[in-house]
Write a protein that holds these residues in place. Sequence first.
Motif, PDB file in Angstrom:
ATOM      1  N   ASN A   1      -7.950   3.974  -0.592  1.00  0.00           N
ATOM      2  CA  ASN A   1      -8.904   2.927  -0.578  1.00  0.00           C
ATOM      3  C   ASN A   1      -8.439   1.844   0.470  1.00  0.00           C
ATOM      4  N   VAL A   2      -7.177   1.931   0.693  1.00  0.00           N
ATOM      5  CA  VAL A   2      -6.706   0.698   1.630  1.00  0.00           C
ATOM      6  C   VAL A   2      -7.164   0.914   3.103  1.00  0.00           C
ATOM      7  N   ARG A   3      -7.891  -0.364   3.721  1.00  0.00           N
ATOM      8  CA  ARG A   3      -8.263  -0.058   4.744  1.00  0.00           C
ATOM      9  C   ARG A   3      -7.593  -1.081   5.742  1.00  0.00           C
ATOM     10  N   GLU A   4      -8.102  -0.802   7.194  1.00  0.00           N
ATOM     11  CA  GLU A   4      -7.793  -1.752   8.290  1.00  0.00           C
ATOM     12  C   GLU A   4      -8.978  -2.633   8.314  1.00  0.00           C
ATOM     13  N   PHE A   5      -8.802  -3.892   8.550  1.00  0.00           N
ATOM     14  CA  PHE A   5      -9.921  -4.977   8.805  1.00  0.00           C
ATOM     15  C   PHE A   5      -9.604  -5.570  10.060  1.00  0.00           C
TER      16      PHE A   5
ATOM     17  N   GLY B   1       7.740  14.775  14.120  1.00  0.00           N
ATOM     18  CA  GLY B   1       8.773  13.876  15.125  1.00  0.00           C
ATOM     19  C   GLY B   1       8.875  12.354  14.896  1.00  0.00           C
ATOM     20  N   ASN B   2       7.678  11.695  14.069  1.00  0.00           N
ATOM     21  CA  ASN B   2       7.528  10.487  13.875  1.00  0.00           C
ATOM     22  C   ASN B   2       7.656  10.325  12.361  1.00  0.00           C
ATOM     23  N   PRO B   3       8.316   9.106  12.068  1.00  0.00           N
ATOM     24  CA  PRO B   3       8.123   8.603  10.600  1.00  0.00           C
ATOM     25  C   PRO B   3       7.072   8.891   9.501  1.00  0.00           C
ATOM     26  N   LEU B   4       7.024   9.413   8.493  1.00  0.00           N
ATOM     27  CA  LEU B   4       6.156   9.645   7.508  1.00  0.00           C
ATOM     28  C   LEU B   4       5.117   8.445   7.517  1.00  0.00           C
ATOM     29  N   LEU B   5       5.811   7.216   7.515  1.00  0.00           N
ATOM     30  CA  LEU B   5       5.001   6.111   7.461  1.00  0.00           C
ATOM     31  C   LEU B   5       4.056   5.847   8.499  1.00  0.00           C
ATOM     32  N   THR B   6       4.441   6.086   9.639  1.00  0.00           N
ATOM     33  CA  THR B   6       3.730   6.025  10.950  1.00  0.00           C
ATOM     34  C   THR B   6       2.730   6.896  11.141  1.00  0.00           C
ATOM     35  N   THR B   7       3.025   8.281  10.901  1.00  0.00           N
ATOM     36  CA  THR B   7       2.264   9.510  10.792  1.00  0.00           C
ATOM     37  C   THR B   7       1.174   9.259   9.703  1.00  0.00           C
ATOM     38  N   LEU B   8       1.257   8.860   8.601  1.00  0.00           N
ATOM     39  CA  LEU B   8       0.088   8.424   7.655  1.00  0.00           C
ATOM     40  C   LEU B   8      -0.748   7.442   8.210  1.00  0.00           C
ATOM     41  N   SER B   9      -0.201   6.399   8.704  1.00  0.00           N
ATOM     42  CA  SER B   9      -1.193   5.118   9.187  1.00  0.00           C
ATOM     43  C   SER B   9      -1.720   5.722  10.476  1.00  0.00           C
ATOM     44  N   GLU B  10      -1.420   6.511  11.365  1.00  0.00           N
ATOM     45  CA  GLU B  10      -2.157   6.920  12.525  1.00  0.00           C
ATOM     46  C   GLU B  10      -3.371   7.916  11.912  1.00  0.00           C
ATOM     47  N   GLN B  11      -3.309   8.398  10.543  1.00  0.00           N
ATOM     48  CA  GLN B  11      -4.317   9.039   9.932  1.00  0.00           C
ATOM     49  C   GLN B  11      -5.163   8.332   8.824  1.00  0.00           C
ATOM     50  N   GLY B  12      -4.995   7.007   9.080  1.00  0.00           N
ATOM     51  CA  GLY B  12      -5.806   5.983   8.171  1.00  0.00           C
ATOM     52  C   GLY B  12      -5.437   5.960   6.796  1.00  0.00           C
ATOM     53  N   ILE B  13      -4.247   6.403   6.564  1.00  0.00           N
ATOM     54  CA  ILE B  13      -3.489   6.485   5.342  1.00  0.00           C
ATOM     55  C   ILE B  13      -2.605   5.199   5.401  1.00  0.00           C
ATOM     56  N   PHE B  14      -2.492   4.244   4.504  1.00  0.00           N
ATOM     57  CA  PHE B  14      -1.826   3.234   4.822  1.00  0.00           C
ATOM     58  C   PHE B  14      -0.659   3.013   3.471  1.00  0.00           C
ATOM     59  N   ILE B  15       0.456   3.226   3.731  1.00  0.00           N
ATOM     60  CA  ILE B  15       1.526   3.086   2.613  1.00  0.00           C
ATOM     61  C   ILE B  15       2.077   1.636   2.880  1.00  0.00           C
ATOM     62  N   PRO B  16       2.114   0.825   1.681  1.00  0.00           N
ATOM     63  CA  PRO B  16       2.734  -0.641   1.582  1.00  0.00           C
ATOM     64  C   PRO B  16       4.216  -0.536   2.259  1.00  0.00           C
ATOM     65  N   SER B  17       4.395  -1.508   3.356  1.00  0.00           N
ATOM     66  CA  SER B  17       5.691  -1.804   3.861  1.00  0.00           C
ATOM     67  C   SER B  17       5.816  -3.164   4.440  1.00  0.00           C
TER      68      SER B  17
ATOM     69  N   ILE C   1      -5.617  -6.685  10.057  1.00  0.00           N
ATOM     70  CA  ILE C   1      -4.888  -6.590   8.791  1.00  0.00           C
ATOM     71  C   ILE C   1      -5.119  -5.427   8.115  1.00  0.00           C
ATOM     72  N   VAL C   2      -4.193  -4.836   7.209  1.00  0.00           N
ATOM     73  CA  VAL C   2      -4.289  -3.688   6.443  1.00  0.00           C
ATOM     74  C   VAL C   2      -3.959  -4.142   4.877  1.00  0.00           C
ATOM     75  N   GLY C   3      -4.757  -3.400   4.052  1.00  0.00           N
ATOM     76  CA  GLY C   3      -4.835  -3.992   2.773  1.00  0.00           C
ATOM     77  C   GLY C   3      -5.979  -3.669   1.521  1.00  0.00           C
ATOM     78  N   PRO C   4      -5.852  -3.830   0.502  1.00  0.00           N
ATOM     79  CA  PRO C   4      -4.932  -4.807  -0.351  1.00  0.00           C
ATOM     80  C   PRO C   4      -3.798  -3.689  -0.956  1.00  0.00           C
ATOM     81  N   PHE C   5      -2.777  -4.437  -0.967  1.00  0.00           N
ATOM     82  CA  PHE C   5      -1.531  -3.578  -1.738  1.00  0.00           C
ATOM     83  C   PHE C   5      -1.211  -4.487  -2.858  1.00  0.00           C
ATOM     84  N   GLY C   6      -0.236  -3.605  -3.614  1.00  0.00           N
ATOM     85  CA  GLY C   6       0.664  -4.323  -4.549  1.00  0.00           C
ATOM     86  C   GLY C   6       0.010  -4.317  -6.059  1.00  0.00           C
ATOM     87  N   ASP C   7       1.097  -4.177  -7.126  1.00  0.00           N
ATOM     88  CA  ASP C   7       0.687  -4.276  -8.459  1.00  0.00           C
ATOM     89  C   ASP C   7       1.088  -5.482  -9.118  1.00  0.00           C
ATOM     90  N   PHE C   8       1.347  -6.784  -8.312  1.00  0.00           N
ATOM     91  CA  PHE C   8       1.534  -7.971  -8.560  1.00  0.00           C
ATOM     92  C   PHE C   8       0.481  -8.575  -9.041  1.00  0.00           C
TER      93      PHE C   8
END
Length: 371
Positions: free
Chosen positions: A127-131, A50-66, A224-231
């Motif tokens: 490997n992305v973590r919440e700090f 029922g929840n967005p995939l982004l939210t569902t993954l973050s609740e499981q400790g898997i953080f997608i950049p947003s 905070i959550v990170g790090p992200f990005g390919d810049f």
Amino acid sequence: MGYFAAPLIVAILTAILAAIITVVDSLVNNYGEVELDINEGSKKIKVDGGNPLLTTLSEQGIFIPSACGGRGSCGACKVKVLSDIGPILPTEAPLLEENEKKEGIRLSCQIKVKEDIKIEIPEELFNVREFKTKIESIKDMTHDIKEVRLELLEPESIDFKAGQYSQLIIPKYGKIKEQTQRAYSISSVPSDKSHLEFLIRLVPGGIATTYVHEHLEEGQNLNIVGPFGDFYRRDTDATMVCVAGGSGMAPIKSIIEDMYEKEMFDREIWYFFGARSKKDLYYVEYFEEMEKKMKNLHFIPALSDPEPEDKWEGETGLITDVLDKYLKNQIDNEKEKEGYLCGSPGMLNACINVMKDNQMKEDKIYYDKFA
């Protein structure tokens, strides 16, 4: 200012449409327990549907950049969906390339987990973590930009590449009734693993920037959550043509400081920083000193609308015009070049066009485009 309007309008309309769809769906559906199959069975998770995939993954400790905090306006939260979950939504279409649509790429903030679903995500996201952090200092850099320095508490250290970003988790405050996240580039160097610094410009009405500028205080905790990005800097000998404006200073500063620490003095760097008037400039003296230490660093600040009292003797005009002039007349056209850009979508699009017009290869132009 014309090139700023269209991306902003699309972002606003997309966010409104996404919100309407979310509310309607939550009122009429209950999906029970479903299974997420990530990367061909490398991780399987039972979750409530029922929840967005982004939210569902973050609740499981898997953080997608947003970068937009799940509003459906940035397009950063793309994942590959291997299951048939229905057609691309109107809220996704403007932010997906045609080849991405064919490959099953979807926006994880827009698609709901309604049934068992198989997805693919980059392995590095595991490997992305919440700090948990503490605000060590807040400094005014200009009238609307603050530098925020965080001390990492748990975990106590972070590994990232110069140029990457993290997402600040903004708590409820005032009339803001739900937690949200926003992406900000890291301005400090990777060698300081126990601290992070961010440059945050106040956006009128912005949930996160208003919180930082008007509510955040030294000594407070902030997650905070990170790090992200390919810049990040590519390991080549190409001339680096860097362009930034406002708080877009952050990743370029991190990249150049990192190169200085590593004594990478042979690579040529042209850094163009655009501002409206002198009150919008900062770190000028710092980079003028860096020019003395790094023989191939050229720092070019430019003002588009200087005030008479500024007594400005440097470059004037839109940063795109200044960039074009230097690419045509100053920067060696015989050498391979790479572009490194950070700023508003409108500014970046204009700079990319200038670079392409001056024979820079589009696949050698790197950027973070935060909506």
